[in-house]
Design an enzyme around this catalytic site. Structure first.
Site, PDB file in Angstrom:
ATOM      1  N   LYS A 182       0.660  -1.348   0.258  1.00 43.76           N
ATOM      2  CA  LYS A 182      -0.273   0.111  -0.171  1.00 43.76           C
ATOM      3  C   LYS A 182       0.846   1.241   0.419  1.00 43.76           C
ATOM      4  O   LYS A 182       0.907   2.083  -0.840  1.00 43.76           O
ATOM      5  CB  LYS A 182      -0.961   0.273   1.562  1.00 43.76           C
ATOM      6  CG  LYS A 182      -1.911  -0.349   1.120  1.00 43.76           C
ATOM      7  CD  LYS A 182      -3.238  -0.824   2.386  1.00 43.76           C
ATOM      8  CE  LYS A 182      -4.373  -1.799   2.600  1.00 43.76           C
ATOM      9  NZ  LYS A 182      -5.094  -1.563   3.348  1.00 43.76           N
ATOM     10  N   THR A 227       4.165   1.396  20.707  1.00 45.34           N
ATOM     11  CA  THR A 227       5.418   1.580  19.607  1.00 45.34           C
ATOM     12  C   THR A 227       4.970   3.299  19.906  1.00 45.34           C
ATOM     13  O   THR A 227       3.829   3.856  18.877  1.00 45.34           O
ATOM     14  CB  THR A 227       6.239   1.241  18.954  1.00 45.34           C
ATOM     15  OG1 THR A 227       5.760  -0.008  18.794  1.00 45.34           O
ATOM     16  CG2 THR A 227       7.269   2.091  18.189  1.00 45.34           C
TER      17      THR A 227
END
Ligand code: NAP
Length: 298
Positions: free
Chosen positions: A75, A162
Site C-alpha cells: 500500500k 510503540t
C-alpha cells in the site's frame, strides 16, 4: 452447452495486487457488484512477489487495466509508481485503490472513508464535535486518523505499543488541525487513573491493531474491561472473528459495538465507484451488503 460470453473483447479488467492473496474476498465483492449492476467488468486477484510491484503496475498500465486495488504489503510502495496523488493520500502515505484514466494512474485510499461510511450507516451519526481514541498506529490507524480529523473529530487520542509511531500520527493530525491529537503509550493506560482518557469519557474507541485477529483470538489491546463505559461506541477493524475479545469486553460493559466487516464492504464500494465513476444506488448497496456480510460470517 451455451457459449460463455460474459467475458469478451469489451470487458473492463480490474485486479487486486498483494502477497499473500489467497484469502481475499474482494473478487467476490467486485464481481457481484458488476453482475448486479450489469456492468461488463471482471476483477481478478494477482499475487505479486516482493520486488516485482513496479513491473506489475507498469504491466497493468500497458495492458489497459481500468483500475486495481493494492493490499498488504504494497500500500505504501505503490505510491512510487502512480502519476497522481491527492492531499489525503499524501497525508496517509498509502493507497489501496488506483484508477487508470487515459493512461494516467490516480491513487486513492478508501480505508478511512470506508470505515466512516460503515460507522455512519451503523450509528446514524458522524464524527463532528466528538472525541475518539484509536488504539494502534500502523498503516490503517493512520488512514483512520486522517479521515476522522478531516471529518471534524474534536479530540483524537492515538494509543500504541510503540509510542513513537503514535506520536508521528498525532503530529500529522495536528499539522492540519492544531491541538486535536494526543499520543499515548498503550502500557500507560490504567483504569480509573485520574485523567485517563477512557475514564474521561471518549465517545468512540477503535481497535486498529491486529491484536485479537484470527487465529490468536484470545488477545485484546485492553487488559481491563473497566476501561469501557456504557454508551460508548466501540469499533474493531478486525472482521475475523466477527466478535473479537475487544468487542466482547466492550459489549459486557454496555457499549455499542461494530466490527470490521462494514469497513471492508464500504472500502470496496468506494473503490468501485471511483473506477466506474458512478454512484451505486442504495437498493443495490443494501441488498449486496446483506448477502456479503452473511457470506463473510460463514
Ligand atoms: P500494521 O501496519 O502492521 O499495524 C499493526 C498495529 O498493531 C501496530 O499499531 C502495532 O503496534 C499493533 N500491534 C501488533 N501486535 C501487537 C501486540 N502484540 N501488542 C500491541 N500492539 C500490537 O497493520 P495494519 O495494516 O494497520 O492493519 C491492522 C489491522 O487492521 C489488521 O488486523 C488488519 O487485518 C485490519 N484491517 C482491516 C480492514 C477492514 O477493511 N476491516 C482494512 C485494513 C486493515 P506497533 O506499532 O507497536 O508494532
Amino acid at each position: 452447452m451455451p457459449v460463455f460470453e460474459e467475458i469478451n473483447g469489451k470487458t473492463g479488467i480490474f485486479a487486486l495486487l498483494g502477497c499473500p492473496i489467497e484469502h481475499t474476498v474482494s473478487p467476490q465483492l467486485h464481481n457481484s457488484l458488476s453482475h448486479m449492476l450489469g456492468i461488463n467488468a471482471v476483477y481478478v486477484p494477482l499475487k505479486i512477489e516482493r520486488g516485482r510491484l513496479g513491473d506489475a503496475v507498469r504491466g497493468l498500465k500497458a495492458c489497459g487495466f481500468s483500475g486495481f486495488n493494492i493490499t498488504i504489503p504494497y500500500k505504501e510502495e505503490v505510491l512510487e509508481f502512480v502519476d497522481e496523488t491527492g492531499e489525503e493520500v499524501k497525508a496517509i502515505g498509502s493507497a489501496n485503490t488506483i484508477v487508470n484514466r487515459n493512461g494516467r494512474l490516480y491513487a486513492y485510499n478508501t480505508d478511512g472513508e470506508g470505515f466512516a461510511r460503515a460507522f455512519e450507516t451503523f450509528t446514524g451519526t458522524g464524527f463532528k464535535g466528538r472525541t475518539a481514541a484509536i488504539i494502534g498506529a500502523g498503516g490503517t490507524a493512520r488512514a483512520l486518523a486522517v479521515t476522522l480529523s478531516y471529518r471534524g473529530i474534536s479530540k483524537l487520542y492515538i494509543i500504541n505499543r510503540t509510542y513513537q509511531r503514535a506520536l508521528e500520527i498525532a503530529d500529522l493530525v495536528n499539522l492540519k488541525r492544531p491541538g486535536t491529537a494526543v499520543a499515548s503509550n498503550l502500557s500507560d493506560l490504567a483504569p480509573n487513573k485520574d485523567g485517563d482518557i477512557f475514564t474521561g469519557g471518549c465517545d468512540i474507541i477503535i481497535n486498529a491493531t491486529s491484536l485479537g485477529m484470527y487465529p490468536v483470538i484470545d488477545k485484546s489491546p485492553v487488559e481491563d474491561s473497566s476501561f469501557f463505559k456504557a454508551g460508548q461506541i466501540v469499533c474493531d477493524i478486525i472482521y475475523n472473528p466477527a466478535k473479537t475479545k475487544f468487542l466482547k469486553q466492550a459489549e459486557e460493559r454496555g457499549c455499542r459495538i461494530m466490527n470490521g466487516m462494514g469497513m471492508l464492504f464500504y472500502q470496496g464500494i468506494l473503490a468501485y465507484e471511483k473506477w466506474m465513476d458512478i454512484k451505486i444506488p442504495d437498493d443495490i448497496i443494501n441488498s449486496l451488503s446483506t448477502e456479503f456480510l452473511k457470506y463473510l460470517d460463514k
